[in-house]
Design a protein around this motif. Structure first.
Motif, short mmCIF file in Angstrom:
data_model
loop_
_atom_site.label_atom_id
_atom_site.label_comp_id
_atom_site.label_asym_id
_atom_site.label_seq_id
_atom_site.Cartn_x
_atom_site.Cartn_y
_atom_site.Cartn_z
N ALA A 365 -0.88 0.64 -11.52
CA ALA A 365 -1.13 0.01 -12.82
C ALA A 365 -0.59 -1.42 -12.82
O ALA A 365 -1.26 -2.35 -13.29
CB ALA A 365 -0.49 0.81 -13.94
N VAL A 366 0.61 -1.61 -12.30
CA VAL A 366 1.20 -2.94 -12.21
C VAL A 366 0.41 -3.78 -11.20
O VAL A 366 0.15 -4.97 -11.43
CB VAL A 366 2.68 -2.87 -11.81
N ASP A 367 0.02 -3.17 -10.08
CA ASP A 367 -0.72 -3.90 -9.05
C ASP A 367 -2.04 -4.46 -9.58
O ASP A 367 -2.49 -5.52 -9.14
CB ASP A 367 -1.00 -2.98 -7.85
N ARG A 368 -2.66 -3.74 -10.50
CA ARG A 368 -3.94 -4.21 -11.05
C ARG A 368 -3.76 -5.45 -11.91
O ARG A 368 -4.67 -6.29 -12.00
CB ARG A 368 -4.61 -3.10 -11.87
N GLU A 369 -2.61 -5.58 -12.55
CA GLU A 369 -2.40 -6.71 -13.47
C GLU A 369 -1.67 -7.88 -12.83
O GLU A 369 -1.91 -9.03 -13.18
CB GLU A 369 -1.64 -6.24 -14.71
N LEU A 370 -0.78 -7.59 -11.88
CA LEU A 370 -0.01 -8.65 -11.23
C LEU A 370 -0.35 -8.69 -9.75
O LEU A 370 -0.35 -7.65 -9.08
CB LEU A 370 1.50 -8.41 -11.40
N THR A 371 -0.64 -9.87 -9.24
CA THR A 371 -0.92 -10.00 -7.81
C THR A 371 0.35 -9.77 -7.01
O THR A 371 1.46 -9.75 -7.56
CB THR A 371 -1.45 -11.41 -7.49
N ARG A 372 0.19 -9.62 -5.71
CA ARG A 372 1.36 -9.43 -4.84
C ARG A 372 2.31 -10.62 -4.95
O ARG A 372 3.53 -10.45 -4.97
CB ARG A 372 0.90 -9.22 -3.40
N VAL A 373 1.74 -11.83 -4.99
CA VAL A 373 2.57 -13.03 -5.11
C VAL A 373 3.35 -13.00 -6.42
O VAL A 373 4.54 -13.34 -6.46
CB VAL A 373 1.70 -14.30 -5.03
N GLU A 374 2.70 -12.60 -7.51
CA GLU A 374 3.37 -12.54 -8.80
C GLU A 374 4.44 -11.45 -8.83
O GLU A 374 5.52 -11.65 -9.39
CB GLU A 374 2.34 -12.30 -9.91
N ARG A 375 4.16 -10.31 -8.20
CA ARG A 375 5.16 -9.24 -8.16
C ARG A 375 6.38 -9.68 -7.37
O ARG A 375 7.52 -9.38 -7.73
CB ARG A 375 4.56 -7.96 -7.56
N ARG A 376 6.13 -10.38 -6.25
CA ARG A 376 7.24 -10.86 -5.43
C ARG A 376 8.08 -11.88 -6.21
O ARG A 376 9.32 -11.84 -6.20
CB ARG A 376 6.72 -11.48 -4.13
#
Length: 567
Positions: A365-376
């Motif tokens: 669910a988080v992956d769909r809204e935030l890109t990997r760069v944003e999550r990092r």
């Protein structure tokens, strides 16, 4: 009810066999016959009946022109026409062999059981789960420990042991259920996905029945990752329901980080558990010894020289002793990199591996809204703000309420309320934290975690020409300055590094001597000596420091502690 030893009534059999009846057909019916009863239903398109004698366990199954005799109901469920456990074992062995071959050779993992001090390995845990249990009970084994300690590996190894010995020992096969980034909405979705990977004929609703009769053991791995938008209440509730379904000879393994899984919390949050009847054991996994780690690295191809470069990182309580980190280090390219360059440190390798691992743990669910760069970016900012808060407050821990607030403070872009709730729920269980002695508080699992993220905050803060309470009140000790030297030397953006150095030197000269800011800035500048060549002039003078440390290369060869006195 111990299903393997008690005679079951036709009513009990009809109730449990119902999930094996074809969808769209009538529910199992019961008819009285001479000497007992008959349960009738449709299975695989064929009218099926099970004759239940009133005086023994033996069941007679009839379908089409075939007749089969089963020693008891458990044997019937394990047969090819129902659970198909022989086929299950064959397919699972092929699957798990491929899974383990992709990970390479792994260290054998041990843990402490129920607070004991002796190491408990795979064989002992296998025996514990196979031991007899109270009638009409569920056995729960909690496997806990910090991120990277080897919980998944332990379950995989136990699963392999069971499947390889299935024909000779007949111990329950293990259904390994992994979240794999899925947000929990329905536990059976995860069960169905795990069955699909094995390509067995069993359906998700049949699994609890097979487990209830001691034919399989359900292992939910990464239980702490199953956050839904409302937190973890749904996960606990569904496990509570599952425990009720497994009552008989059922066993359940729950694996998760020690911040989430624990006997006290399980007893509190799983409403269906019955104290004194259901059995709850806790296996806390432990890192290997230094000797075991070195022997394993050498078996992976490391030379004595390469081992010597990192030997200081293999002392007891070191981060590098966790199997995940050892596996990261065992890559031949990592060993070559450590031997050939002064720009790479063991600490930076371990921390970057840990961060990348954690970036994948937020869920789909988080992956769909935030890109990997944003999550990092969020992870760096959030954990950094936690480190800042702890440093500024002069404590060693932080409250769960403050963690929740820092989630919002660490998000520079708007996100949906659902995702915000997931991030807040997960904030307490980030891999870098562990439970504090005070209820409702967390602390960094290891001092190096805290120092690493605080060092990142310092680089960013000084680069923006800011000071504040962090620089004005804190005393930067030798260990933090060592870590800071590692962090600053691993900064890959020259512009960021140059900005830090320029602003640090400027602030040292311009900031008034009213608090510790100048001392701390000078200590940070000296710790950055290995990077000084990126600016034209690097000079620290007319200041005093509490402590200072600089590193000529990455393995902490410090060249003394200096006190700079005003001229």
């Amino acid at each position: 009810m111990n299903a393997s030893s008690l005679i079951l009534t036709a009513e009990q059999i009809a109730a449990d066999i119902g999930v094996f009846a074809d969808v769209g057909t009538e529910a199992p019916s019961i008819e009285n016959v001479q000497g007992g009863k008959v349960v009738r239903f449709t299975r695989n398109g064929e009218a099926t009946e099970i004759a239940v004698a009133s005086k023994n366990n033996v069941l007679i199954e009839k379908y089409g022109s075939e007749t089969a005799k089963h020693a008891n109901f458990k044997a019937l469920l394990a047969s090819d026409r129902f659970g198909g456990l022989r086929e299950w074992a064959t397919k699972q062995l092929a699957y798990i062999s491929q899974e383990l071959s992709s990970t390479g050779d792994l260290l054998e993992i041990y843990g402490t059981l129920n607070g004991g001090i002796d190491g408990t390995g795979i064989a002992a845990v296998d025996q514990l789960l196979a031991a007899s249990q109270a009638n009409d009970s569920t056995r729960i084994l909690l496997i806990d420990g910090p991120a990277g300690i080897g919980k998944t590996q332990f379950i995989l190894s136990l699963t392999e042991r069971r499947v390889r010995r299935y024909l000779s020992e007949r111990r329950p096969l293990i259904l390994h259920i992994q979240s794999r980034g899925r947000t929990l909405s329905y536990l059976y979705d995860l069960i169905a996905f795990s069955l699909q990977r094995l390509r067995v004929g069993v359906t998700f609703d049949q699994v609890p029945i097979l487990a209830k009769y001691g034919l399989i053991t359900i292992a939910i791995d990464g239980f702490d990752e199953l956050a839904d938008p409302d937190g973890y209440d749904l996960a606990w509730s569904q496990v509570s329901d599952l425990i009720q379904l497994l009552r008989g000879s059922g066993s359940l393994i729950l694996a998760g980080r020690e911040t989430f899984i624990g006997r006290d919390r399980v007893l509190k949050d799983i409403a269906s558990l019955r104290d004194g009847i259901d059995e709850v054991s806790v296996l806390t996994l432990q890192p290997p010894t230094k000797t075991a780690a070195i022997n394993w690295l050498q078996n992976e191809g490391w030379t004595n020289h390469q081992v010597g470069l990192i030997e200081g990182f293999l002392e007891p309580s070191s981060l590098a002793l966790r199997p995940f980190f050892l596996k990261t280090l065992s890559d031949p390219s990592v060993a070559a990199l450590l031997s050939s360059t002064s720009a790479t440190s063991v600490l930076s390798i371990l921390m970057q591996a840990m961060i990348e691992r954690e970036v994948d743990k937020f869920g789909e669910a988080v992956d769909r809204e935030l890109t990997r760069v944003e999550r990092r970016a969020y992870l760096h900012t959030f954990v950094g703000e936690v480190a800042r808060d702890i440093a500024e407050s002069g404590t060693s821990s932080i409250s769960d309420a403050t963690l929740s607030w820092l989630v919002e403070a660490s998000l520079p872009w708007p996100i949906s309320e659902n995702i915000l709730r997931i991030l807040k729920a997960r904030s307490q269980f980030i891999a870098f934290f562990t439970n504090d002695d005070r209820t409702g508080y967390r602390r960094f699992f290891h001092e190096k975690f805290y120092e690493y993220f605080l060092a990142e905050v310092l680089v960013d803060t000084v680069g923006r020409a800011e000071t504040g309470k962090l620089l004005g009140r804190s005393i930067f000790g030798s260990s933090l300055l060592e870590t800071f030297g590692e962090v600053i030397s691993s900064v890959t953006r020259t512009d960021q590094l140059k900005l830090f150095l320029v602003q640090a030197l400027r602030l040292i000269q311009e900031y008034p001597p009213i608090d510790r800011t100048r001392k701390n800035l000078a200590a940070l500048a000296i710790a950055s000596l290995s990077t000084a060549d990126v600016i034209a002039e690097f000079q620290v003078s007319a200041v005093e420091v509490d402590e200072c440390r600089f590193t000529w290369h990455r393995f902490w060869r410090s060249f003394g502690v200096f006190a700079y006195q005003p001229a």
